[in-house]
Write a protein that holds these residues in place. Structure first.
Motif, short mmCIF file in Angstrom:
data_model
loop_
_atom_site.label_atom_id
_atom_site.label_comp_id
_atom_site.label_asym_id
_atom_site.label_seq_id
_atom_site.Cartn_x
_atom_site.Cartn_y
_atom_site.Cartn_z
N THR A 307 0.82 -1.22 0.00
CA THR A 307 0.00 0.00 0.00
C THR A 307 0.85 1.26 0.00
OG1 THR A 307 -0.10 0.06 2.43
CG2 THR A 307 -1.84 -1.16 1.29
N SER A 308 2.15 1.13 0.30
CA SER A 308 3.01 2.31 0.36
C SER A 308 3.97 2.40 -0.82
CB SER A 308 3.81 2.31 1.67
OG SER A 308 4.69 1.19 1.70
N PHE A 309 3.75 1.59 -1.84
CA PHE A 309 4.65 1.60 -2.99
C PHE A 309 4.63 2.94 -3.72
CE2 PHE A 309 5.44 -3.14 -4.20
CZ PHE A 309 5.93 -3.37 -2.93
N ASP A 310 3.56 3.71 -3.54
CA ASP A 310 3.46 5.00 -4.24
C ASP A 310 3.83 6.18 -3.34
OD1 ASP A 310 1.23 4.83 -2.60
OD2 ASP A 310 -0.11 5.82 -4.03
N ILE A 311 4.48 5.93 -2.23
CA ILE A 311 4.96 7.01 -1.36
C ILE A 311 6.47 7.11 -1.60
CG2 ILE A 311 5.10 7.88 1.00
CD1 ILE A 311 2.73 6.11 1.71
N PRO A 312 6.89 8.03 -2.47
CA PRO A 312 8.26 7.98 -3.02
C PRO A 312 9.38 8.31 -2.05
CG PRO A 312 7.07 9.91 -3.83
CD PRO A 312 6.07 9.07 -3.11
N HIS A 313 9.08 9.00 -0.95
CA HIS A 313 10.17 9.40 -0.05
C HIS A 313 10.25 8.52 1.19
CE1 HIS A 313 11.05 12.80 -2.57
NE2 HIS A 313 9.79 13.16 -2.54
N THR A 314 9.76 7.29 1.07
CA THR A 314 9.91 6.28 2.11
C THR A 314 10.60 5.06 1.49
OG1 THR A 314 7.74 5.31 1.66
CG2 THR A 314 7.85 7.05 3.33
N PRO A 315 11.38 4.30 2.27
CA PRO A 315 12.09 3.15 1.71
C PRO A 315 11.21 1.92 1.60
CG PRO A 315 12.63 3.37 4.03
CD PRO A 315 11.73 4.54 3.69
N PHE A 316 11.68 0.94 0.86
CA PHE A 316 11.02 -0.36 0.78
C PHE A 316 11.42 -1.21 1.98
CE2 PHE A 316 10.87 0.89 -3.70
CZ PHE A 316 9.60 0.47 -4.07
N GLY A 317 10.62 -2.24 2.24
CA GLY A 317 10.91 -3.16 3.34
C GLY A 317 11.96 -4.19 2.94
N PRO A 318 12.50 -4.93 3.92
CA PRO A 318 13.61 -5.85 3.65
C PRO A 318 13.29 -6.96 2.67
CG PRO A 318 12.71 -6.18 5.87
CD PRO A 318 12.13 -4.90 5.34
N TYR A 319 12.07 -7.52 2.73
CA TYR A 319 11.78 -8.66 1.86
C TYR A 319 11.28 -8.24 0.49
CZ TYR A 319 12.99 -11.42 5.83
OH TYR A 319 13.71 -11.97 6.86
N VAL A 320 10.89 -6.98 0.34
CA VAL A 320 10.67 -6.45 -1.01
C VAL A 320 12.02 -6.31 -1.70
CG1 VAL A 320 9.82 -4.50 -2.37
CG2 VAL A 320 8.54 -5.26 -0.36
N ILE A 321 12.99 -5.75 -0.98
CA ILE A 321 14.34 -5.58 -1.54
C ILE A 321 14.97 -6.95 -1.83
CG2 ILE A 321 16.68 -4.76 -1.04
CD1 ILE A 321 15.29 -2.50 0.61
N ALA A 322 14.88 -7.87 -0.88
CA ALA A 322 15.43 -9.22 -1.08
C ALA A 322 14.75 -9.92 -2.25
CB ALA A 322 15.29 -10.05 0.19
N GLY A 323 13.42 -9.79 -2.33
CA GLY A 323 12.68 -10.41 -3.42
C GLY A 323 13.04 -9.82 -4.77
N PHE A 324 13.21 -8.49 -4.81
CA PHE A 324 13.57 -7.81 -6.06
C PHE A 324 14.95 -8.28 -6.52
CE2 PHE A 324 14.99 -3.96 -8.44
CZ PHE A 324 13.97 -3.93 -9.38
N PHE A 325 15.90 -8.34 -5.59
CA PHE A 325 17.25 -8.81 -5.91
C PHE A 325 17.21 -10.25 -6.42
CE2 PHE A 325 21.23 -10.90 -4.80
CZ PHE A 325 22.18 -10.03 -5.30
N TYR A 326 16.48 -11.10 -5.70
CA TYR A 326 16.37 -12.52 -6.07
C TYR A 326 15.76 -12.66 -7.47
CZ TYR A 326 14.78 -17.41 -5.85
OH TYR A 326 14.55 -18.73 -6.12
N ALA A 327 14.72 -11.89 -7.74
CA ALA A 327 14.04 -11.97 -9.04
C ALA A 327 14.96 -11.53 -10.17
CB ALA A 327 12.78 -11.12 -9.02
N VAL A 328 15.68 -10.42 -9.94
CA VAL A 328 16.53 -9.87 -10.99
C VAL A 328 17.77 -10.73 -11.22
CG1 VAL A 328 18.02 -7.92 -11.58
CG2 VAL A 328 15.71 -7.51 -10.69
N LYS A 329 18.45 -11.13 -10.13
CA LYS A 329 19.70 -11.88 -10.29
C LYS A 329 19.48 -13.36 -10.57
CE LYS A 329 24.17 -13.01 -8.29
NZ LYS A 329 25.09 -12.93 -7.14
N HIS A 330 18.66 -14.01 -9.76
CA HIS A 330 18.55 -15.47 -9.85
C HIS A 330 17.49 -15.93 -10.85
CE1 HIS A 330 21.36 -16.37 -6.58
NE2 HIS A 330 20.88 -15.28 -6.00
N LEU A 331 16.44 -15.14 -11.05
CA LEU A 331 15.42 -15.51 -12.03
C LEU A 331 15.60 -14.76 -13.35
CD1 LEU A 331 12.25 -15.58 -9.71
CD2 LEU A 331 13.75 -17.48 -10.34
N GLN A 332 16.64 -13.90 -13.40
CA GLN A 332 16.96 -13.10 -14.61
C GLN A 332 15.78 -12.26 -15.10
OE1 GLN A 332 18.13 -16.76 -14.94
NE2 GLN A 332 19.71 -15.86 -13.67
#
Length: 382
Positions: A307-332
């Motif tokens: 629900t906070s993905f559209d609040i640009p001046h707040t950071p993402f949570g740890p498992y959004v960042i981990a999931g994004f990294f996993y998706a980009v690096k390991h799932l290409q």
């Protein structure tokens, strides 16, 4: 309207964790409750890698329930609140796959590619730490620029940007300890968070937890079936029935039973109609010239919501960042769709990605292609 029910599913970002039968089940039971019982059901989904109940997820729950209260036109209509925590895995054939089961009657197929990738989240955290040390990013803290190049500086990054005191790998980002007990553990975390929040505590939130077993393509509750939630239990009964009898289920089940290999990633707002993923999947397949019939097949998109993905001046949570990294690096998945309701909201989500030090670092290092899309454009075309 006799009453309103607001349900939130906390599910994994795994590309196999949604299929058309699940969507049909929710739509069918929601309509049945509305027509036959005069009960309005509002369904939201929060998706983060591993279904971890982190502080940002708790805040998503709070925002969702607050907005539901604002949207009720008749203040006299009672509202009931539910959260369903669901992880996923591959259970052995001798496990008790009844709808209500117990963790001691369940066994995980060790090393199965169908198990949640966040069983190795701490290792992903180590990889992120290595990336940070290699990239040596600069952050600004109270007007002063600090270069991040070792473990101590990473702790500074976490403290100043993500409000976390501690290390990254195995601390801020930690692996699922035991898959069978993970949903119960996350339920306990949520219950404790509710007890310490005066606003959430007043809502009498009912919480269920279970494991989505990819071997039988259905969910198993590991909470003794307490509390009884008629809407959710009816949805799960519908899924079990149609998984066995639906003539069109074959392709769906094959896709859900395969190793995770989605076409692209998707970051979007939590959608009460659960339709965003379908629009995005169809758009991407049209873009790439892939034939489809308009229905959603699992193993298509690796999806994270909030629900906070559209609040640009707040950071993402740890498992959004981990999931994004996993998706980009390991799932290409270097193609990452970003979807808001309209173009302005989509732009804010993109801005949030660019503002977040770790997310923007991942985008630059792996040359991620952020594809902005929005629901308004889809509705116009429809």
């Amino acid at each position: 309207m006799k009453e309103k029910q607001v349900h939130i599913l906390i599910g994994c970002a795994d590309a196999r964790d949604l299929n058309q039968i699940q969507l049909d089940a929710i739509n069918h039971v929601t309509e049945d409750f509305r027509k036959k019982r005069d009960i309005e059901v509002e369904m939201h989904t929060i998706r983060a890698a591993g279904s971890f109940v982190t502080p940002d997820v708790v805040m998503d729950i709070k925002r969702t329930f607050e907005q539901a209260q604002r949207n009720v036109s008749d203040a006299n209509v009672p509202i009931y609140y539910f959260v369903h925590i669901q992880t996923h895995g591959h259970l052995t054939e001798d496990s008790n796959d009844s709808y209500i089961s117990h963790v001691h009657d369940l066994k995980i197929v060790e090393g199965s590619p169908l198990n949640c990738g966040m069983l190795g989240a701490s290792s992903v955290g180590v990889e992120i730490e290595r990336m940070i040390v290699e990239e040596k990013p600069e952050i600004e803290v109270r007007g002063k620029k600090i270069r991040i190049y070792n473990d101590t500086k990473i702790k500074t990054l976490l403290t100043e940007v993500y409000a976390y005191e501690g290390y990254l790998a195995g601390d801020w980002i930690t692996s699922i300890d035991l898959l069978r007990t993970h949903p119960r553990h996350q339920r306990t975390i949520l219950e404790r968070a509710i007890q310490h929040d005066s606003e959430l505590k007043m809502l009498n939130i009912q919480i269920t937890c279970g494991i989505n077993d990819y071997a039988i393509h259905a969910m198993i509750r590991v909470d003794d079936g307490e509390p009884e939630v008629e809407f959710w239990d009816t949805v799960q009964a519908y899924i079990r029935k149609h998984v066995k009898s639906d003539r069109n289920a074959k392709d769906l089940l094959i896709s859900q039973s395969q190793k995770q290999k989605p076409l692209a990633g998707l970051l979007n707002m939590s959608d009460p109609r659960m339709a965003s993923r379908i629009h995005a999947a169809n758009y991407y397949m049209d873009l790439k010239g892939i034939k489809h019939n308009g229905e959603y097949l699992p193993n298509t998109l690796f999806n994270m919501t909030g629900t906070s993905f559209d609040i640009p001046h707040t950071p993402f949570g740890p498992y959004v960042i981990a999931g994004f990294f996993y998706a980009v690096k390991h799932l290409q998945l270097t193609d990452q769709m970003v979807m808001g309701y309209d173009a302005n909201q989509t732009a804010r989500i993109v801005q949030k990605i660019n503002n977040d030090p770790l997310m923007s670092m991942i985008v630059k290092k792996f040359n991620v292609n952020l594809i902005p899309i929005n629901q308004v454009d889809f509705l116009k075309k429809a």
